[in-house]
Design an enzyme around this catalytic site. Structure first.
Site, PDB file in Angstrom:
ATOM      1  N   HIS A   1     -47.892  45.920 -20.619  1.00 45.33           N
ATOM      2  CA  HIS A   1     -47.413  46.451 -19.344  1.00 45.33           C
ATOM      3  C   HIS A   1     -48.561  46.794 -18.410  1.00 45.33           C
ATOM      4  CE1 HIS A   1     -43.000  47.063 -20.201  1.00 45.33           C
ATOM      5  NE2 HIS A   1     -43.482  46.720 -21.384  1.00 45.33           N
TER       6      HIS A   1
ATOM      7  N   ASP B   1     -43.935  50.660 -12.989  1.00 44.74           N
ATOM      8  CA  ASP B   1     -43.308  49.882 -14.046  1.00 44.74           C
ATOM      9  C   ASP B   1     -41.826  50.243 -14.084  1.00 44.74           C
ATOM     10  OD1 ASP B   1     -42.403  49.024 -16.696  1.00 44.74           O
ATOM     11  OD2 ASP B   1     -44.523  48.827 -17.211  1.00 44.74           O
TER      12      ASP B   1
END
Length: 463
Positions: free
Chosen positions: A20, A110
């Site tokens: 990520h 995110d």
């Protein structure tokens, strides 16, 4: 670079895992190359792993500052703590920049962390969601969240899941969280939370590109209005527009690239099988044994990334018996390996970053998904994009040595190898075109940058 007040400043907030951090950090570098100040805000445990020129780094807290998730043990406990502590510490960073030369204009967060959007709105700045999965997987979860189709109580083995705008997804193709929702309830809840406040986001981004998944994304733009801005792969492997951009700039492990590259120099072109299952996947001892035996039977060169915690699962004397033919390392720079002319195929768990890397570098794949969205990615590698093959599982969910051996031979020099390599080359060119100047992803990024710049100028004139 940027030196004037009222020019855009974007802060990026990734979920603190390698898969990520990498794409969000790469997006930060892309924006910096277009005149935007970029800051990455990551947890205190991961902040020391970031080393990217021109990108500022700030630490936020997840409540487990010594060792992150491993300290929390449970996903639900960790996510709750991260929301509480992350919201507070991210707010403090925004306040600290408020009267600086570069006040923060936008939070790119995110999508696993929707609370970051709430922080953005609280401070009156823009918020942009960044999805790190394929557009296809995002669309599946969007349909479920918005109830635009009825998910059956049980997905039957031979009955496909039929979703608008998507190819038929059989149980083996469906993200594991959907097929077996009781298996990882906390992760399923996290997946679904991505859409909890998405209607409040000013932009939605996904790490894919128009030519690859544009049709799928546009089919649900009313519920998931994503701009495709990928592939977020270091520039040196694509358009080479960012000087010296050969790595993501974040590594939670120490790579052994020098040893690998030295070994690869001794091997012929396209003769080496590269095997890596990412930073989280753990194969069973039985699957490790089947893999090892297939490699022995193949008599091909191989480079296998096996984390230190996994090495005990290898068959006894396997390493000694393959000296010269094989090299086993605990970690390496995957991009450097995939770009090396000695690599002939990539045996992958089909995580989205690995999938995009293999696709962007034109490397044929053997798809061995283990969980979550990897199952869907594997289907597209094999059936839709036709850049690899997917071994069949036995009734116990294991890829047997004979099956894996067949797939390795098929990709490296079998009947389908020419077609697979041709398709891999095609997608490599399309990926490069998308992110290059004037490409579909580049245009989407420019729209974002121009919008931020205009907003900053408007603020300037209002004062």
């Amino acid at each position: 670079m940027v030196g004037k007040r009222n020019e855009p400043h974007v802060i990026f907030v990734p979920y603190p895992s390698q898969g990520h951090i990498n794409p969000l950090l790469q997006f930060a570098k892309r924006l910096y190359s277009k005149g935007v100040k970029a800051t990455l805000a990551t947890t205190k445990y991961t902040v020391k792993s970031i080393n990217s020129p021109n990108i500022s780094v700030e630490a936020i807290s997840d409540g487990f500052d010594e060792s992150g998730f491993s300290q929390a043990q449970k996903a639900d406990i960790y996510l709750k703590s991260f929301k509480e502590n992350g919201s507070t510490t991210l707010s403090e960073i925004i306040k600290n920049y408020k009267n600086s030369t570069h006040p923060i204009s936008c939070i790119v967060y995110d999508s696993f962390l929707p609370w970051a959007l709430d922080v953005a709105k609280k401070h009156g700045i823009y918020g942009a969601a960044f999805f790190t999965n394929s557009a296809t997987v995002c669309v599946v979860f969007a349909h479920i969240h918005y109830k635009t189709f009825s998910l059956p109580a049980k997905i039957e083995e031979n009955e496909p899941l039929l979703l608008p705008g998507l190819p038929s997804l059989y149980p083996i193709d469906v993200p594991g969280f959907i097929r077996e929702p009781e298996s990882y309830p906390a992760y399923l809840a996290m997946k679904m939370s991505q859409f909890s406040n998405l209607e409040n986001a000013d932009w939605v981004f996904d790490n894919s590109f128009q030519e690859l998944e544009g049709e799928i994304a546009s089919g649900v733009s009313n519920i998931w209005p994503a701009r495709l801005i990928g592939p977020m792969v270091p520039s040196s492997y694509l358009d080479n527009i960012i000087e010296g951009d050969k790595g993501y700039g974040a590594s939670l492990w120490k790579p052994l690239s020098e040893e690998c590259l030295k070994w690869l120099k001794t091997k012929p072109n396209q003769s080496v099988i590269y095997i890596s299952f990412g930073s989280m996947v753990s194969l069973t001892p039985q699957q490790m044994e089947e893999m090892a035996n297939a490699l022995i039977d193949s008599n091909m060169n191989f480079l296998w990334v096996v984390r230190e915690t996994e090495k005990g699962k290898l068959p006894k004397k396997f390493i000694e018996s393959t000296i010269g033919k094989g090299l086993i390392v605990s970690w390496c720079n995957q991009l450097e390996m995939l770009a090396n002319q000695a690599i002939g195929c990539f045996v992958t768990h089909c995580g989205w970053n690995s999938t995009l890397e293999g696709l962007s570098l034109g490397v044929p794949m053997v798809a061995m998904p283990q969980w979550s969205d990897q199952m869907t990615d594997a289907k597209f590698i094999d059936e839709i994009w036709e850049i690899g093959v997917r071994p069949k599982l036995d009734k116990f969910g294991i890829v047997r040595r004979e099956e894996l051996l067949f797939c390795l031979k098929e990709v490296m020099g079998g009947k389908r190898s020419y077609e697979i390599r041709r398709n891999a080359g095609k997608w490599k060119n399309l990926a490069k075109k998308a992110i290059s100047e004037g490409g579909s992803s580049d245009k989407s990024i420019n729209v974002f940058v121009n919008s931020l710049s205009l907003a900053c100028q408007m603020k300037k004139y209002k004062k």
